[in-house]
Design an enzyme around this catalytic site. Structure first.
Site, PDB file in Angstrom:
ATOM      1  N   ARG A 170       0.839  -1.211   0.000  1.00 15.73           N
ATOM      2  CA  ARG A 170       0.000   0.000   0.000  1.00 15.73           C
ATOM      3  C   ARG A 170       0.871   1.257   0.000  1.00 15.73           C
ATOM      4  O   ARG A 170       0.574   2.237   0.685  1.00 15.73           O
ATOM      5  CB  ARG A 170      -0.927   0.038   1.218  1.00 15.73           C
ATOM      6  N   SER A 246     -10.450  -0.396   3.171  1.00 15.32           N
ATOM      7  CA  SER A 246      -9.726  -0.492   4.444  1.00 15.32           C
ATOM      8  C   SER A 246      -9.295   0.900   4.876  1.00 15.32           C
ATOM      9  O   SER A 246      -8.662   1.608   4.101  1.00 15.32           O
ATOM     10  CB  SER A 246      -8.469  -1.343   4.284  1.00 15.32           C
ATOM     11  N   GLU A 342      -4.853   4.346   5.814  1.00 18.35           N
ATOM     12  CA  GLU A 342      -4.534   4.018   4.422  1.00 18.35           C
ATOM     13  C   GLU A 342      -4.910   5.162   3.475  1.00 18.35           C
ATOM     14  O   GLU A 342      -4.103   5.533   2.624  1.00 18.35           O
ATOM     15  CB  GLU A 342      -5.249   2.713   4.019  1.00 18.35           C
TER      16      GLU A 342
HETATM   17  N1  EPU Z   1     -10.751 -10.099  10.701  1.00 21.45           N
HETATM   18  C1  EPU Z   1     -11.453 -10.129  11.876  1.00 21.45           C
HETATM   19  N2  EPU Z   1     -12.412  -9.182  12.073  1.00 21.45           N
HETATM   20  C2  EPU Z   1     -12.698  -8.238  11.150  1.00 21.45           C
HETATM   21  C3  EPU Z   1     -11.980  -8.198   9.960  1.00 21.45           C
HETATM   22  C4  EPU Z   1     -10.991  -9.140   9.748  1.00 21.45           C
HETATM   23  O1  EPU Z   1     -11.223 -10.970  12.732  1.00 21.45           O
HETATM   24  O2  EPU Z   1     -13.587  -7.423  11.413  1.00 21.45           O
HETATM   25  C5  EPU Z   1      -9.761 -11.154  10.444  1.00 21.45           C
HETATM   26  C6  EPU Z   1     -10.288 -12.085   9.360  1.00 21.45           C
HETATM   27  O3  EPU Z   1     -11.052 -13.121   9.897  1.00 21.45           O
HETATM   28  C7  EPU Z   1      -9.029 -12.611   8.728  1.00 21.45           C
HETATM   29  C8  EPU Z   1      -8.074 -11.430   8.870  1.00 21.45           C
HETATM   30  O4  EPU Z   1      -8.594 -10.586   9.889  1.00 21.45           O
HETATM   31  O5  EPU Z   1      -8.520 -13.693   9.448  1.00 21.45           O
HETATM   32  C9  EPU Z   1      -7.898 -10.673   7.574  1.00 21.45           C
HETATM   33  O6  EPU Z   1      -9.151 -10.196   7.103  1.00 21.45           O
HETATM   34  P1  EPU Z   1      -9.486 -10.065   5.537  1.00 21.45           P
HETATM   35  O7  EPU Z   1      -9.193 -11.330   4.829  1.00 21.45           O
HETATM   36  O8  EPU Z   1     -10.854  -9.494   5.411  1.00 21.45           O
HETATM   37  O9  EPU Z   1      -8.405  -9.038   4.991  1.00 21.45           O
HETATM   38  P2  EPU Z   1      -7.776  -7.724   5.608  1.00 21.45           P
HETATM   39  O10 EPU Z   1      -6.364  -7.989   5.976  1.00 21.45           O
HETATM   40  O11 EPU Z   1      -8.659  -7.167   6.656  1.00 21.45           O
HETATM   41  C10 EPU Z   1      -6.767  -6.888   3.357  1.00 21.45           C
HETATM   42  C11 EPU Z   1      -6.746  -5.641   2.549  1.00 21.45           C
HETATM   43  C12 EPU Z   1      -8.019  -5.500   1.737  1.00 21.45           C
HETATM   44  C13 EPU Z   1      -8.137  -6.701   0.830  1.00 21.45           C
HETATM   45  C14 EPU Z   1      -8.125  -7.984   1.685  1.00 21.45           C
HETATM   46  C15 EPU Z   1      -8.068  -9.226   0.831  1.00 21.45           C
HETATM   47  C16 EPU Z   1      -5.356  -4.057   3.728  1.00 21.45           C
HETATM   48  C17 EPU Z   1      -5.309  -2.825   4.571  1.00 21.45           C
HETATM   49  N3  EPU Z   1      -6.578  -4.489   3.416  1.00 21.45           N
HETATM   50  O12 EPU Z   1      -7.807  -6.769   4.321  1.00 21.45           O
HETATM   51  O13 EPU Z   1      -7.893  -4.342   0.942  1.00 21.45           O
HETATM   52  O14 EPU Z   1      -9.314  -6.654   0.056  1.00 21.45           O
HETATM   53  O15 EPU Z   1      -6.948  -8.018   2.517  1.00 21.45           O
HETATM   54  O16 EPU Z   1      -6.797  -9.322   0.251  1.00 21.45           O
HETATM   55  O17 EPU Z   1      -4.315  -4.588   3.359  1.00 21.45           O
HETATM   56  C18 EPU Z   1      -8.313  -1.995   0.857  1.00 21.45           C
HETATM   57  O18 EPU Z   1      -7.086  -1.842   0.850  1.00 21.45           O
HETATM   58  O19 EPU Z   1      -9.099  -1.031   0.793  1.00 21.45           O
HETATM   59  C19 EPU Z   1      -8.851  -3.347   0.961  1.00 21.45           C
HETATM   60  C20 EPU Z   1     -10.155  -3.599   1.079  1.00 21.45           C
END
Ligand code: EPU
Length: 346
Positions: A170, A246, A342
């Site tokens: 990012r 995010s 972000e």
């Molecule tokens: N989780 C929770 N509670 C929540 C949200 C997430 O426990 O409310 C846990 C999930 O269960 C999972 C982990 O956290 O084990 C990761 O969650 P998720 O797969 O939804 O991905 P993320 O790390 O929260 C990132 C990116 C997203 C992207 C997804 C999929 C960043 C800041 N965000 O989210 O990107 O779509 O992975 O690759 O890196 C964005 O940048 O705007 C964005 C949406």
């Protein structure tokens, strides 16, 4: 300056439809850019000399906290084409104002896979390199060849390759030394002819298995469809509920801090990095602090993904920033981890 060079500046321009949070703010001046010549005319126009500039594509990565006392450049450059190929790859160029998701869908329709994991990301092609968009196991930087940009101070057109763009998680040159200095006008992607699916990301693998792709290797269209389904299930549509995806980056900490946290919080979601450090799931940290679904006024934490802050209607940028700060304080107090926003906050 000849008549054809003068920019079509609009005074007091409402930006509500140009930021995905839907904040009701105005720009002192705005100019819609459909041709590169209009961009040059706008930045050289004496009526806006010395004023700050704000480049807006889809407005999906900004928090506009107040009226913008400057010139908003509304990038509406369009066009996309296969520009060349060699033995190893196709090279596809898209103008900065092309909507990202439509562009990804178009590449697949042309039989040019490689961007499918990045389906449904809001915003435009020109915004993609700035924060090096990424999702479901792929970052844009892995498919990037070069970009063309106009330097605001000089009007010079520059071409930058991946090395010059310094892509990170990012992150890019445009968030650091290059900040506010360039307007990206087009981006060229390199799509390797030998295609292999990226289907390992947990949510994606689950969705593919549910769609009957458990044993077989999924095709690019199946991955595209699965990414769209996962995003629709978890992430709010900005047209329905204002948001900027995010709101925080996933923080990267050293291994010792991660180990110490894991002792206290065995369920902590973490991803070891190539450099030995560990990326933590910010959504998990925020969720664990009890913020998921909570609101402060009209600003709220999304109920299915704690990393996404939303405008429930009538919130201001200040409201969202106040909520973000409260979350940052809680996460710091409980886990000793600093969350970094972000989107760009203005
Ligand atoms: N989780 C929770 N509670 C929540 C949200 C997430 O426990 O409310 C846990 C999930 O269960 C999972 C982990 O956290 O084990 C990761 O969650 P998720 O797969 O939804 O991905 P993320 O790390 O929260 C990132 C990116 C997203 C992207 C997804 C999929 C960043 C800041 N965000 O989210 O990107 O779509 O992975 O690759 O890196 C964005 O940048 O705007 C964005 C949406």
């Amino acid at each position: 300056m000849s008549q054809s060079d003068s920019a079509a500046l609009i005074a007091g321009y409402p930006l509500k439809a140009h930021n995905t949070f839907g904040f009701d703010v105005r720009a002192q001046f705005a100019c819609r850019i459909e041709h590169e010549s209009q961009l040059l005319a706008a930045v050289r126009d004496p009526r806006v000399a010395g004023l700050p500039r704000l480049v807006l594509g889809g407005g999906s990565n900004v928090v506009l906290t107040r009226d913008f006392a400057g010139l908003a450049l509304l990038v509406a450059l369009r066009g996309r084409k296969l520009v060349r190929e060699d033995d190893d790859a196709w090279y596809v160029e898209a103008a900065a104002g092309e909507p990202w998701h439509d562009f990804v869908a178009w590449t697949l329709a042309q039989g040019l896979p490689g961007l499918e994991n990045l389906a449904l990301i809001p915003g435009t092609v020109g915004a993609a390199p700035i924060q090096n968009i990424g999702a479901y196991g792929l970052e844009m930087g892995e498919r990037f060849a070069s970009l063309r940009a106009v330097e605001l101070a000089t009007g010079a057109v520059v071409e930058l390759d991946a090395e010059a763009c310094q892509f990170g998680y990012r992150d890019s040159f445009f968030k650091r030394e290059g900040r506010d200095r360039f307007v990206i006008v087009s981006v060229t992607f390199r799509l390797p002819k030998v295609w292999t699916p990226r289907a390992g990301y947990a949510d994606l693998a689950r969705e593919l298995a549910a769609n009957g792709h458990a044993g077989a290797q999924p095709g690019a269209q199946a991955i595209f469809d699965a990414v769209v389904a996962v995003r629709r299930a978890k992430l709010p549509d900005p047209l329905v509920l204002g948001n900027a995806g995010s709101f925080f980056k996933n923080p990267v900490v050293d291994a010792a801090q991660s180990d110490a946290l894991k002792l206290k919080e065995p369920d902590l979601v973490s991803y070891p990095q190539a450099d030995g450090r560990v990326k933590l799931a910010a959504g998990w940290l925020i969720d664990r602090c009890g913020w998921k679904g909570r609101s402060m006024g009209a600003a709220a934490v999304h109920e299915r993904q704690a990393l996404v802050l939303v405008n429930r209607g009538g919130a201001s940028g200040e409201d969202v920033l106040a909520l973000a700060q409260a979350i940052q304080q809680d996460v710091l107090a409980r886990f000793g981890v600093k969350l970094e926003a972000e989107p760009v906050c203005l």
